[in-house]
Design a protein around this motif. Sequence first.
Motif, PDB file in Angstrom:
ATOM      1  N   UNK A  39      70.731  37.403  -2.579  1.00 54.91           N
ATOM      2  CA  UNK A  39      69.865  38.203  -1.634  1.00 54.91           C
ATOM      3  C   UNK A  39      68.888  38.971  -2.200  1.00 54.91           C
ATOM      4  N   UNK A  40      69.239  39.743  -3.460  1.00 54.57           N
ATOM      5  CA  UNK A  40      68.405  40.594  -3.960  1.00 54.57           C
ATOM      6  C   UNK A  40      67.252  40.132  -5.036  1.00 54.57           C
ATOM      7  N   UNK A  41      65.990  40.485  -5.156  1.00 56.18           N
ATOM      8  CA  UNK A  41      65.032  39.979  -5.960  1.00 56.18           C
ATOM      9  C   UNK A  41      65.471  39.928  -7.402  1.00 56.18           C
ATOM     10  N   UNK A  42      65.076  39.015  -7.985  1.00 54.86           N
ATOM     11  CA  UNK A  42      65.496  38.703  -9.410  1.00 54.86           C
ATOM     12  C   UNK A  42      64.497  39.441 -10.475  1.00 54.86           C
ATOM     13  N   UNK A  43      65.082  40.076 -11.262  1.00 57.64           N
ATOM     14  CA  UNK A  43      64.328  40.829 -12.447  1.00 57.64           C
ATOM     15  C   UNK A  43      64.052  40.021 -13.368  1.00 57.64           C
ATOM     16  N   UNK A  44      62.893  39.688 -13.698  1.00 57.06           N
ATOM     17  CA  UNK A  44      62.188  38.858 -14.708  1.00 57.06           C
ATOM     18  C   UNK A  44      61.731  39.760 -15.775  1.00 57.06           C
ATOM     19  N   UNK A  45      61.757  39.130 -16.912  1.00 57.07           N
ATOM     20  CA  UNK A  45      61.315  39.783 -18.131  1.00 57.07           C
ATOM     21  C   UNK A  45      60.110  38.830 -18.683  1.00 57.07           C
ATOM     22  N   UNK A  46      59.584  39.295 -20.002  1.00 60.65           N
ATOM     23  CA  UNK A  46      58.760  38.553 -20.774  1.00 60.65           C
ATOM     24  C   UNK A  46      59.254  37.390 -21.170  1.00 60.65           C
ATOM     25  N   UNK A  47      60.550  37.285 -21.586  1.00 65.13           N
ATOM     26  CA  UNK A  47      61.225  36.004 -21.914  1.00 65.13           C
ATOM     27  C   UNK A  47      61.340  35.070 -20.991  1.00 65.13           C
ATOM     28  N   UNK A  48      61.781  35.377 -19.710  1.00 62.96           N
ATOM     29  CA  UNK A  48      62.078  34.254 -18.633  1.00 62.96           C
ATOM     30  C   UNK A  48      60.861  33.960 -17.490  1.00 62.96           C
ATOM     31  N   UNK A  49      60.043  34.754 -17.584  1.00 61.95           N
ATOM     32  CA  UNK A  49      59.050  34.903 -16.489  1.00 61.95           C
ATOM     33  C   UNK A  49      58.410  33.479 -16.442  1.00 61.95           C
ATOM     34  N   UNK A  50      57.754  32.909 -17.270  1.00 62.45           N
ATOM     35  CA  UNK A  50      57.180  31.458 -17.232  1.00 62.45           C
ATOM     36  C   UNK A  50      57.946  30.554 -16.723  1.00 62.45           C
ATOM     37  N   UNK A  51      59.359  30.682 -17.373  1.00 66.51           N
ATOM     38  CA  UNK A  51      60.316  29.483 -16.959  1.00 66.51           C
ATOM     39  C   UNK A  51      60.623  29.780 -15.540  1.00 66.51           C
ATOM     40  N   UNK A  52      60.796  30.871 -14.982  1.00 67.60           N
ATOM     41  CA  UNK A  52      61.133  30.915 -13.599  1.00 67.60           C
ATOM     42  C   UNK A  52      59.929  30.525 -12.583  1.00 67.60           C
TER      43      UNK A  52
END
Length: 144
Positions: A39-52
């Motif tokens: 339900x909640x928005x997923x917190x993305x980081x420098x590490x996983x942003x592109x992959x997501x």
Amino acid sequence: MSEPVHITCSHCMAKNRLPVEKINQEPTCGKCKKSILVDAPIALTDQNFQRFIQNNDLPVIVDFWATWCGPCQMMAPLYAQVSSNMKSQARFAKVDTEQAQQVAANFNIRSIPTLIVYKAGKEVARQAGAMDKTSLTNWVISQL
Ligand SMILES: [Zn+2]
């Protein structure tokens, strides 16, 4: 025959391949066995942003925010509600611009909140400034 879709797990970031009709049926991750969609928005980081942003066949909507930003704080609960209501139509994520400084710089985030829609890893729309829930919902629908 429906085309399979690729969806990245909200928990372990594994790329799952599933029949499109399964999206509405609370699909579980092949790797970690948790619900792929949350339900909640997923917190993305420098590490996983592109992959997501690259490994989701649904549009990915990202809220760029910061803890000191008042309008961001006001919009956060509305964004979470829209995320919950529309989790099988789009992926909702958040980027804390003070934590993920590389992502914020790469996308030239000049003001916050800024919302960006990505399709197949590419930016397709951008909206700067806070929105109320109706405007936010309508804007998301217009990007699907
Ligand atoms: Zn998983």
